[in-house]
Design a protein around this motif. Structure first.
Motif, PDB file in Angstrom:
ATOM      1  N   LYS A   2       0.780  -1.223   0.141  1.00  0.00           N
ATOM      2  CA  LYS A   2      -0.061  -0.177  -0.130  1.00  0.00           C
ATOM      3  C   LYS A   2       0.735   1.149  -0.168  1.00  0.00           C
ATOM      4  CE  LYS A   2      -4.182  -1.517   2.363  1.00  0.00           C
ATOM      5  NZ  LYS A   2      -5.242  -1.371   3.556  1.00  0.00           N
ATOM      6  N   GLU A   3       0.398   2.395  -0.689  1.00  0.00           N
ATOM      7  CA  GLU A   3       0.928   3.505  -0.747  1.00  0.00           C
ATOM      8  C   GLU A   3       0.999   4.352   0.711  1.00  0.00           C
ATOM      9  OE1 GLU A   3       1.022   5.882  -4.619  1.00  0.00           O
ATOM     10  OE2 GLU A   3      -0.674   4.660  -4.765  1.00  0.00           O
ATOM     11  N   PRO A 127      -2.998   8.896  -1.576  1.00  0.00           N
ATOM     12  CA  PRO A 127      -2.727   8.323  -2.804  1.00  0.00           C
ATOM     13  C   PRO A 127      -3.962   7.848  -3.667  1.00  0.00           C
ATOM     14  CG  PRO A 127      -1.593   7.577  -0.872  1.00  0.00           C
ATOM     15  CD  PRO A 127      -2.435   8.776  -0.621  1.00  0.00           C
ATOM     16  N   ALA A 128      -3.816   7.824  -4.857  1.00  0.00           N
ATOM     17  CA  ALA A 128      -5.143   7.514  -5.715  1.00  0.00           C
ATOM     18  C   ALA A 128      -5.687   6.165  -5.437  1.00  0.00           C
ATOM     19  CB  ALA A 128      -5.013   7.743  -7.379  1.00  0.00           C
ATOM     20  N   SER A 129      -4.690   5.278  -5.165  1.00  0.00           N
ATOM     21  CA  SER A 129      -5.380   3.692  -4.660  1.00  0.00           C
ATOM     22  C   SER A 129      -6.108   3.853  -3.562  1.00  0.00           C
ATOM     23  CB  SER A 129      -4.205   2.872  -4.891  1.00  0.00           C
ATOM     24  OG  SER A 129      -3.125   3.371  -3.892  1.00  0.00           O
ATOM     25  N   ARG A 130      -5.982   4.960  -2.647  1.00  0.00           N
ATOM     26  CA  ARG A 130      -6.440   4.855  -1.253  1.00  0.00           C
ATOM     27  C   ARG A 130      -7.490   6.092  -1.065  1.00  0.00           C
ATOM     28  NH1 ARG A 130      -2.204   3.312   3.195  1.00  0.00           N
ATOM     29  NH2 ARG A 130      -3.875   3.005   4.388  1.00  0.00           N
ATOM     30  N   ARG A 131      -7.938   6.692  -2.029  1.00  0.00           N
ATOM     31  CA  ARG A 131      -8.584   7.904  -2.085  1.00  0.00           C
ATOM     32  C   ARG A 131      -9.806   7.499  -1.194  1.00  0.00           C
ATOM     33  NH1 ARG A 131      -7.631  10.256  -7.312  1.00  0.00           N
ATOM     34  NH2 ARG A 131      -5.772  11.340  -6.060  1.00  0.00           N
ATOM     35  N   ARG A 264     -12.929   2.024   3.541  1.00  0.00           N
ATOM     36  CA  ARG A 264     -12.085   0.583   2.985  1.00  0.00           C
ATOM     37  C   ARG A 264     -13.346  -0.029   2.258  1.00  0.00           C
ATOM     38  NH1 ARG A 264      -9.022  -1.166   8.584  1.00  0.00           N
ATOM     39  NH2 ARG A 264      -7.532   0.695   8.650  1.00  0.00           N
ATOM     40  N   ASP A 267     -13.547   1.347  -1.337  1.00  0.00           N
ATOM     41  CA  ASP A 267     -12.423   0.861  -2.283  1.00  0.00           C
ATOM     42  C   ASP A 267     -12.122  -0.621  -2.610  1.00  0.00           C
ATOM     43  OD1 ASP A 267     -11.443   3.535  -1.928  1.00  0.00           O
ATOM     44  OD2 ASP A 267     -10.013   3.317  -0.333  1.00  0.00           O
ATOM     45  N   ARG A 268     -12.820  -1.482  -1.796  1.00  0.00           N
ATOM     46  CA  ARG A 268     -12.699  -2.799  -2.089  1.00  0.00           C
ATOM     47  C   ARG A 268     -13.916  -3.343  -2.714  1.00  0.00           C
ATOM     48  NH1 ARG A 268     -11.130  -7.560   2.310  1.00  0.00           N
ATOM     49  NH2 ARG A 268     -11.152  -9.262   0.790  1.00  0.00           N
ATOM     50  N   GLN A 322     -12.442  11.182  -8.080  1.00  0.00           N
ATOM     51  CA  GLN A 322     -11.829  10.065  -9.007  1.00  0.00           C
ATOM     52  C   GLN A 322     -12.232  10.367 -10.507  1.00  0.00           C
ATOM     53  OE1 GLN A 322      -9.963   7.804  -7.585  1.00  0.00           O
ATOM     54  NE2 GLN A 322      -9.316   6.777  -9.386  1.00  0.00           N
TER      55      GLN A 322
END
Length: 399
Positions: A2-3, A127-131, A264, A267-268, A322
């Motif tokens: 993870k970032e 971070p985009a992956s954890r926005r 969370r 994101d998932r 996003q």
């Protein structure tokens, strides 16, 4: 792997937001009492005083979004916080309804600038992956302000409104000091600042692609406007004005819990797994609030509404960010907050008349209509978004 999310600058920005919103939440449950007790105002005037703040923020946010992309994050963030401190100091002189109304216009516009700037900086830092998760945590700092702010504000008002205004001013000033130490990433500005807005430039102020999802929050914001404007007066009607501080405390704790979990899950598994259950919780909370006779249902309503809104708001915000290209995030953030401000401003004013017609209980049950409208608009926006995804990707390109 993870970032990294919890960077030094993200934590500092969170504290700045906590202090800025803390200053705001000191005043939220107390100004209706100040208007009625000290200035002799009526319910519709309470709604106007609260609502005009949000309307002024609407006016300021589009220009703020454009200036963030032109002038850069650091300059606008610091300037808006300096102005926020001066506006907060102005409450010492707001001794008539007219003066308070003018101050609320100014304060609302500045708050619109500062909150748009901080929200955009947060989007740059996460971070985009954890926005979804990151914006949920960032929003939690605001909720922590809501946990303590209303109760502290009501306690300070017990000693006198001068103490209340001094506490609000001190908190705002601390936020400004911390903001000086943030290293601002992202867009540093074009170097050219133009305050003039021609008809052809209006498209730069509002991010058109963000409107469908932003519109889905308007109905919920109308309800929030009614809650913030009249919850103190409703608590007094139930026989215990202190219930208002407890309401915001329970509401805020539920928001924190929802944001931590919902980010969370978003994101998932995607936003629908968060937003639709959140709408159900919100509606149940409104029913409990309208039926409340005392502390138990009053605080249960706060928990359900908090769980609902804490699930919905960060998920919709994450979708909006996003989908926006990087050079349009300032405008997208402004569009998101404008929708909230529009709803809050309209709700504060219009629901004041509804409360005179139906009473506070009837008003909160009437608000179920606005929750249904928000649910319908989200479904429509999501349907259009999924169609676009199948046609060529999630994020739009900038121009």
């Amino acid at each position: 792997m993870k970032e990294r999310l919890w960077t030094r600058d993200f934590i500092l920005l969170g504290w700045v937001n906590l202090l800025m919103f803390g200053s705001f939440f000191f005043l939220l449950p107390t100004l209706p009492l100040y208007v009625t007790e000290e200035l002799g105002g009526r319910e519709n005037q309470v709604g106007l005083i609260i609502g005009v703040f949000a309307i002024a923020a609407i006016i300021a946010r589009p220009w703020t979004g454009m200036l963030l992309d032109q002038w850069g994050r650091r300059k606008l963030m610091l300037v808006s916080l300096v102005l926020f401190v001066f506006a907060t100091a102005g409450y010492f002189g707001a001794v008539t309804l007219i003066l308070l109304l003018i101050l609320r216009l100014v304060h609302g516009a500045i708050f619109g600038m500062a909150s748009t700037a901080s929200g955009t900086v947060a989007a740059d830092l996460v971070p985009a992956s954890r926005r979804g998760e990151g914006l949920g945590y960032f929003g939690t700092f605001i909720i922590l302000a809501m946990v303590a702010g209303p109760s502290v504000g009501l306690k300070l008002a017990d000693f006198g409104y001068g103490y209340l205004f001094a506490g609000s001013l001190t908190t705002a000033l601390l936020g400004l000091v911390l903001a000086l130490f943030i290293r601002y990433p992202g867009n540093s500005g074009t170097g050219r600042v133009d305050f003039r807005i021609s008809p052809n430039q209006w498209k730069q102020l509002i991010d058109k692609g963000s409107i469908p999802f932003a519109a889905s929050l308007v109905g919920l914001a109308v309800i929030f406007g009614g809650i913030t404007s009249f919850i103190s007066l409703y608590a007094a009607e139930l026989g215990d004005p202190g219930l208002a501080g407890g309401y915001f405390f329970v509401y805020a704790l539920a928001l924190v819990l929802a944001r931590v979990v919902a980010g969370r899950v978003h994101d998932r598994w995607g936003p629908d797994t968060v937003v639709y259950p959140g709408l159900v919780f919100y509606a149940v909370g409104l029913i409990f609030l309208g039926l409340a006779e005392g502390m138990f249902l009053f605080y249960t309503a706060a928990a359900f509404i908090g769980l609902g809104y804490g699930s919905i708001q960060p998920s919709v915000q994450a979708i909006i960010i996003q989908q926006a290209p990087e050079n349009r995030r300032g405008a997208a953030t402004a569009t998101f907050f404008m929708a909230l401000d529009l709803g809050i401003g309209a709700g504060s004013f219009l629901l004041g008349f509804v409360s005179q017609w139906l009473g506070y209980r009837g008003m909160y049950l009437f608000c179920l209509l606005f929750a249904l409208l928000s649910a319908t608009q989200y479904w429509r926006a999501r349907k259009g978004s999924l169609r676009e995804e199948r046609g060529g990707g999630l994020q739009r390109t900038g121009s």
